[in-house]
Write an enzyme that holds these catalytic residues in place. Structure first.
Site, PDB file in Angstrom:
ATOM      1  N   ARG A  75      51.489   7.328 -38.182  1.00 43.04           N
ATOM      2  CA  ARG A  75      51.132   8.712 -38.486  1.00 43.04           C
ATOM      3  C   ARG A  75      52.182   9.697 -37.961  1.00 43.04           C
ATOM      4  O   ARG A  75      52.692   9.563 -36.870  1.00 43.04           O
ATOM      5  CB  ARG A  75      49.781   9.034 -37.850  1.00 43.04           C
ATOM      6  CG  ARG A  75      49.435  10.515 -37.939  1.00 43.04           C
ATOM      7  CD  ARG A  75      47.987  10.761 -37.779  1.00 43.04           C
ATOM      8  NE  ARG A  75      47.534  10.578 -36.426  1.00 43.04           N
ATOM      9  CZ  ARG A  75      46.261  10.727 -36.061  1.00 43.04           C
ATOM     10  NH1 ARG A  75      45.344  11.018 -36.982  1.00 43.04           N
ATOM     11  NH2 ARG A  75      45.899  10.555 -34.820  1.00 43.04           N
ATOM     12  N   ARG A 134      30.933  13.208 -31.020  1.00 44.85           N
ATOM     13  CA  ARG A 134      31.510  11.923 -30.642  1.00 44.85           C
ATOM     14  C   ARG A 134      30.680  11.200 -29.607  1.00 44.85           C
ATOM     15  O   ARG A 134      31.040  10.078 -29.220  1.00 44.85           O
ATOM     16  CB  ARG A 134      32.877  12.173 -30.033  1.00 44.85           C
ATOM     17  CG  ARG A 134      34.035  11.811 -30.942  1.00 44.85           C
ATOM     18  CD  ARG A 134      35.273  12.346 -30.252  1.00 44.85           C
ATOM     19  NE  ARG A 134      36.408  11.517 -30.453  1.00 44.85           N
ATOM     20  CZ  ARG A 134      37.358  11.783 -31.338  1.00 44.85           C
ATOM     21  NH1 ARG A 134      37.272  12.807 -32.138  1.00 44.85           N
ATOM     22  NH2 ARG A 134      38.398  11.008 -31.427  1.00 44.85           N
ATOM     23  N   LYS A 168      39.731  10.808 -40.925  1.00 43.77           N
ATOM     24  CA  LYS A 168      38.913  12.030 -40.891  1.00 43.77           C
ATOM     25  C   LYS A 168      39.749  13.276 -41.208  1.00 43.77           C
ATOM     26  O   LYS A 168      39.383  14.089 -42.044  1.00 43.77           O
ATOM     27  CB  LYS A 168      38.248  12.197 -39.511  1.00 43.77           C
ATOM     28  CG  LYS A 168      37.315  11.039 -39.153  1.00 43.77           C
ATOM     29  CD  LYS A 168      36.606  11.271 -37.824  1.00 43.77           C
ATOM     30  CE  LYS A 168      37.545  11.321 -36.622  1.00 43.77           C
ATOM     31  NZ  LYS A 168      38.214  10.040 -36.294  1.00 43.77           N
ATOM     32  N   ARG A 200      52.111  12.075 -32.501  1.00 46.65           N
ATOM     33  CA  ARG A 200      51.233  12.467 -31.398  1.00 46.65           C
ATOM     34  C   ARG A 200      51.413  11.524 -30.219  1.00 46.65           C
ATOM     35  O   ARG A 200      51.556  10.331 -30.388  1.00 46.65           O
ATOM     36  CB  ARG A 200      49.775  12.397 -31.860  1.00 46.65           C
ATOM     37  CG  ARG A 200      49.254  13.731 -32.328  1.00 46.65           C
ATOM     38  CD  ARG A 200      47.947  13.601 -33.054  1.00 46.65           C
ATOM     39  NE  ARG A 200      46.901  12.903 -32.312  1.00 46.65           N
ATOM     40  CZ  ARG A 200      45.654  12.796 -32.745  1.00 46.65           C
ATOM     41  NH1 ARG A 200      45.306  13.340 -33.906  1.00 46.65           N
ATOM     42  NH2 ARG A 200      44.761  12.152 -32.048  1.00 46.65           N
ATOM     43  N   ARG A 253      41.616   4.298 -27.452  1.00 50.01           N
ATOM     44  CA  ARG A 253      40.779   5.188 -28.267  1.00 50.01           C
ATOM     45  C   ARG A 253      39.785   4.398 -29.115  1.00 50.01           C
ATOM     46  O   ARG A 253      38.644   4.824 -29.312  1.00 50.01           O
ATOM     47  CB  ARG A 253      41.664   6.069 -29.162  1.00 50.01           C
ATOM     48  CG  ARG A 253      42.299   7.222 -28.380  1.00 50.01           C
ATOM     49  CD  ARG A 253      43.542   7.753 -29.056  1.00 50.01           C
ATOM     50  NE  ARG A 253      43.308   8.340 -30.345  1.00 50.01           N
ATOM     51  CZ  ARG A 253      44.227   8.412 -31.311  1.00 50.01           C
ATOM     52  NH1 ARG A 253      45.445   7.949 -31.124  1.00 50.01           N
ATOM     53  NH2 ARG A 253      43.933   8.973 -32.457  1.00 50.01           N
TER      54      ARG A 253
HETATM   55  P1  ADP Z   1      41.168  10.662 -33.464  1.00 53.10           P
HETATM   56  O1  ADP Z   1      39.821  10.777 -34.109  1.00 53.10           O
HETATM   57  O2  ADP Z   1      42.171  10.020 -34.332  1.00 53.10           O
HETATM   58  O3  ADP Z   1      41.116  10.058 -32.088  1.00 53.10           O
HETATM   59  P2  ADP Z   1      41.204  13.533 -32.785  1.00 53.10           P
HETATM   60  O4  ADP Z   1      42.286  14.496 -33.063  1.00 53.10           O
HETATM   61  O5  ADP Z   1      39.874  13.785 -33.387  1.00 53.10           O
HETATM   62  O6  ADP Z   1      41.788  12.128 -33.234  1.00 53.10           O
HETATM   63  O7  ADP Z   1      41.003  13.421 -31.198  1.00 53.10           O
HETATM   64  C1  ADP Z   1      42.079  13.288 -30.298  1.00 53.10           C
HETATM   65  C2  ADP Z   1      41.576  13.328 -28.861  1.00 53.10           C
HETATM   66  O8  ADP Z   1      40.979  14.599 -28.591  1.00 53.10           O
HETATM   67  C3  ADP Z   1      40.480  12.330 -28.510  1.00 53.10           C
HETATM   68  O9  ADP Z   1      41.032  11.083 -28.139  1.00 53.10           O
HETATM   69  C4  ADP Z   1      39.779  13.030 -27.348  1.00 53.10           C
HETATM   70  O10 ADP Z   1      40.520  12.918 -26.151  1.00 53.10           O
HETATM   71  C5  ADP Z   1      39.828  14.477 -27.768  1.00 53.10           C
HETATM   72  N1  ADP Z   1      38.634  14.871 -28.550  1.00 53.10           N
HETATM   73  C6  ADP Z   1      38.623  15.318 -29.842  1.00 53.10           C
HETATM   74  N2  ADP Z   1      37.368  15.581 -30.245  1.00 53.10           N
HETATM   75  C7  ADP Z   1      36.570  15.293 -29.206  1.00 53.10           C
HETATM   76  C8  ADP Z   1      35.162  15.334 -28.993  1.00 53.10           C
HETATM   77  N3  ADP Z   1      34.319  15.734 -29.967  1.00 53.10           N
HETATM   78  N4  ADP Z   1      34.678  14.947 -27.788  1.00 53.10           N
HETATM   79  C9  ADP Z   1      35.495  14.565 -26.804  1.00 53.10           C
HETATM   80  N5  ADP Z   1      36.824  14.477 -26.924  1.00 53.10           N
HETATM   81  C10 ADP Z   1      37.365  14.845 -28.111  1.00 53.10           C
END
Ligand code: ADP
Ligand code: ZN
Length: 216
Positions: free
Chosen positions: A130, A91, A16, A163, A174
């Site tokens: 990554r 999400r 993404k 990260r 995740r």
């Molecule tokens: P990825 O999609 O690879 O997990 P992100 O950077 O989008 O990476 O998200 C990292 C973390 O941030 C998630 O595991 C969650 O804890 C939090 N997070 C990000 N976006 C959301 C969301 N829309 N709702 C809830 N938690 C979120």
């Protein structure tokens, strides 16, 4: 032209953030990455950051109300002709419903939802390799998208880091959270005729080109 939004949906590691980087210019998009926003808050040590970190470090989702609040705040600054690119949001079903309400209240049309499709094993490989620039946020991968000099950002010379939630156990958590809480959104948008599936398992440039084609 009125304001529009595109959603990038996909499991962790589906690409993404990488795709958002690649297509941002093509539609003059305002990139709304809740993950980036949360990481900035963590880095700044704000109350939001402290709350978010306790969930993020375990691979769990940050509560819906918190997320909807930061997204609303961002939307309020976009203007009447903004093109939003949502990355990592929504999400959960509650977030998708909250977004629907917010978009209609602010006159923004949801143009499409792009589902970035990858097999889980590839997600794991991508996430473990990554690396991210500490300064400008550019994404790399030790094998797939290596920087010219190991550990150094091509764009700005910043230091690359891994990260905390890209450790193996957290990655598996995740992916599990994605199946349990986010995968339901595929049916949600599909039933409304808004979902397009994009194979995201190939090289970065091929997927970027495919997405740009779909957005035209
Ligand atoms: P990825 O999609 O690879 O997990 P992100 O950077 O989008 O990476 O998200 C990292 C973390 O941030 C998630 O595991 C969650 O804890 C939090 N997070 C990000 N976006 C959301 C969301 N829309 N709702 C809830 N938690 C979120
Ligand atoms: Zn950089």
């Amino acid at each position: 032209m009125s304001a529009e939004a595109v959603i990038l949906l996909g499991a962790p590691g589906a690409g993404k953030g990488t795709m958002a980087e690649g297509i941002r210019e093509a539609g003059n998009f305002i990139h709304v990455s809740t993950g980036d926003m949360l990481r900035e808050a963590v880095k700044a040590g704000t109350p939001l950051g402290r709350e978010a970190e306790s969930f993020m470090s375990k691979g769990m989702l940050v509560p819906d109300e918190t997320i909807l609040k930061i997204v609303r705040e961002r939307l309020s600054h976009g203007g009447a002709e903004a093109h939003y690119l949502f990355d990592g949001f929504p999400r959960t079903l509650a977030q998708a419903r909250g977004l629907d309400a917010e978009l209609s209240a602010s006159g923004v049309t949801l143009k499409t939802v792009l589902l970035l499709d990858v097999p889980p094993a590839l997600s794991v490989q991508r996430l473990t390799g990554r690396r991210i620039c500490r300064q400008c946020g550019a994404n790399y991968h030790v094998q797939n998208i290596p920087p010219r000099r190991a550990g150094v950002c091509d764009v700005c010379g910043g230091e690359l880091y891994q990260r905390l939630d890209d450790r193996r156990e957290t990655i598996l958590k995740r992916l599990e959270v994605f199946q349990e809480q986010t995968a339901g959104l595929i049916a949600y948008y599909h039933e409304r005729g808004q979902l397009q599936r994009v194979d995201s398992s190939g090289p970065r440039e091929a997927t970027v080109a495919e997405i740009i084609k779909r957005l035209q």
